[in-house]
Design a protein around this motif. Structure first.
Motif, PDB file in Angstrom:
ATOM      1  N   THR A 175    -102.800 -31.550  19.240  1.00 54.80           N
ATOM      2  CA  THR A 175    -102.649 -30.247  19.521  1.00 54.80           C
ATOM      3  C   THR A 175    -102.139 -29.784  20.897  1.00 54.80           C
ATOM      4  OG1 THR A 175    -104.550 -29.829  17.974  1.00 54.80           O
ATOM      5  CG2 THR A 175    -103.995 -28.228  19.379  1.00 54.80           C
ATOM      6  N   ARG A 176    -102.581 -30.715  21.729  1.00 49.59           N
ATOM      7  CA  ARG A 176    -102.252 -30.614  22.995  1.00 49.59           C
ATOM      8  C   ARG A 176    -100.844 -30.822  23.377  1.00 49.59           C
ATOM      9  NH1 ARG A 176    -104.013 -26.740  24.199  1.00 49.59           N
ATOM     10  NH2 ARG A 176    -102.676 -26.901  25.961  1.00 49.59           N
ATOM     11  N   SER A 234     -98.600 -28.446  21.665  1.00 51.99           N
ATOM     12  CA  SER A 234     -98.395 -27.163  22.557  1.00 51.99           C
ATOM     13  C   SER A 234     -97.416 -27.039  23.729  1.00 51.99           C
ATOM     14  CB  SER A 234     -99.917 -26.723  22.807  1.00 51.99           C
ATOM     15  OG  SER A 234     -99.808 -25.775  23.743  1.00 51.99           O
ATOM     16  N   HIS A 235     -97.550 -28.409  24.260  1.00 49.49           N
ATOM     17  CA  HIS A 235     -96.594 -28.761  25.239  1.00 49.49           C
ATOM     18  C   HIS A 235     -95.281 -28.755  24.996  1.00 49.49           C
ATOM     19  CE1 HIS A 235     -95.817 -30.387  29.688  1.00 49.49           C
ATOM     20  NE2 HIS A 235     -95.031 -31.218  29.005  1.00 49.49           N
ATOM     21  N   LEU A 239     -97.296 -20.022  18.446  1.00 48.47           N
ATOM     22  CA  LEU A 239     -97.644 -21.204  19.208  1.00 48.47           C
ATOM     23  C   LEU A 239     -99.120 -21.456  18.726  1.00 48.47           C
ATOM     24  CD1 LEU A 239     -97.490 -23.367  21.204  1.00 48.47           C
ATOM     25  CD2 LEU A 239     -98.370 -21.479  22.975  1.00 48.47           C
ATOM     26  N   MET A 250    -100.737 -24.771  17.011  1.00 49.12           N
ATOM     27  CA  MET A 250    -101.837 -25.317  17.405  1.00 49.12           C
ATOM     28  C   MET A 250    -102.829 -25.312  16.503  1.00 49.12           C
ATOM     29  SD  MET A 250    -101.989 -23.926  21.364  1.00 49.12           S
ATOM     30  CE  MET A 250    -103.464 -24.677  21.766  1.00 49.12           C
ATOM     31  N   HIS A 281     -90.952 -25.772  13.616  1.00 48.64           N
ATOM     32  CA  HIS A 281     -92.410 -26.030  14.273  1.00 48.64           C
ATOM     33  C   HIS A 281     -93.074 -27.454  13.695  1.00 48.64           C
ATOM     34  CE1 HIS A 281     -92.540 -21.671  15.784  1.00 48.64           C
ATOM     35  NE2 HIS A 281     -91.521 -22.449  16.388  1.00 48.64           N
TER      36      HIS A 281
END
Length: 198
Positions: free
Chosen positions: A39-40, A43-44, A59, A63, A122
Motif C-alpha cells: 500500500t505504501r 501510493s508513493h 489514489l 491504496m 493503476h
C-alpha cells in the motif's frame, strides 16, 4: 458448494498469516506487513508516476486495493507462484484457485474490475509495488542459493512488468519504479533508516 466470504474478523488475523514458506528467510513476513508495504509503495509510485494526473479518489482506490490484494491468503496461505502457474496450466479456464478466491472475496474482484475499467495502468503500479516488496524481503532476509535464485527471478519479472507497462501506457514514468527499488535496496542495505542518518 459455496464458500463463506472473508469478513473484517478474518482480516484482523492478517498479522498471524506468514508468507514465503517455500523460501528460507531469516524472519517471517506476515500478510499484514506485506499488505501495508505494498500500500505504501503503491501510493508513493502513483504520486511519482502519474503526478497531477491522479486525483485523490483514484489514489484512494489504489491504496484500498493494494491493502487487500492478497486477502485470500488468509484462508489459502501464500501459494508459491510456480504452483499457481501449474494449476492454471492444468485447469485452464476452470482454475480452482481463482474460483476459491472469487467465492471468498468477491469484493476484491469487484475492486480490481473497477480499477481495470477506470484506470488499468493503476493495476500495473500495484503489481510493481507488490514485486518491490517481495524483492526487498528476499534480497535482505533470504538465506542461501535458493533465495538468491528466487530474488533473481523476481527481478526478471519486475523488469518485464516495467517493459509491459511502458508499452501499454507510454505516457507515464515507469522508470520511477526501478529507481525506487534501487533506492530502497541501497537504503536498507546500509542498515540505517533516514532518521538515524540525520
Amino acid at each position: 458448494m459455496t464458500l463463506p466470504r472473508l469478513e473484517l474478523a478474518d482480516l484482523a488475523r492478517a498479522g498471524h498469516v506468514t508468507r514465503w514458506h517455500s523460501v528460507r528467510t531469516s524472519r517471517d513476513q506476515t500478510l499484514a506487513e506485506h499488505l501495508f508495504m505494498v500500500t505504501r509503495i503503491a501510493s508513493h509510485l502513483a504520486g511519482d508516476m502519474f503526478g497531477p494526473d491522479i486525483d485523490a479518489a483514484a489514489l484512494l482506490r489504489i491504496m484500498e486495493y493494494a491493502s487487500l490484494h492478497d486477502a485470500p491468503e488468509l484462508l489459502m496461505g501464500d501459494l508459491p507462484s510456480p504452483l499457481k502457474r501449474h494449476i492454471e496450466a492444468i485447469s485452464g479456464a476452470d482454475n480452482p484457485v481463482r474460483e476459491i478466491e472469487r467465492q471468498i472475496a468477491p469484493w476484491l474482484e469487484d475492486m480490481r474490475e473497477d480499477i481495470r475499467r477506470r484506470n488499468p495502468e493503476h493495476l500495473a503500479v500495484i503489481k510493481l509495488a507488490d514485486l518491490i516488496d517481495a524483492i526487498l524481503l528476499i534480497d535482505h532476509e533470504g538465506i542461501g542459493p535458493h533465495a538468491r535464485a528466487v530474488c533473481n527471478g523476481l527481478l526478471e519479472i519486475f523488469d518485464r512488468k516495467i517493459d509491459e507497462a511502458q508499452a501499454l501506457y507510454p505516457a507515464y514514468r515507469w522508470d520511477m519504479a526501478a529507481s525506487l527499488l534501487e533506492t530502497l535496496r541501497q537504503d536498507t542495505a546500509v542498515g540505517q533508516i533516514a532518521f538515524e542518518r540525520a
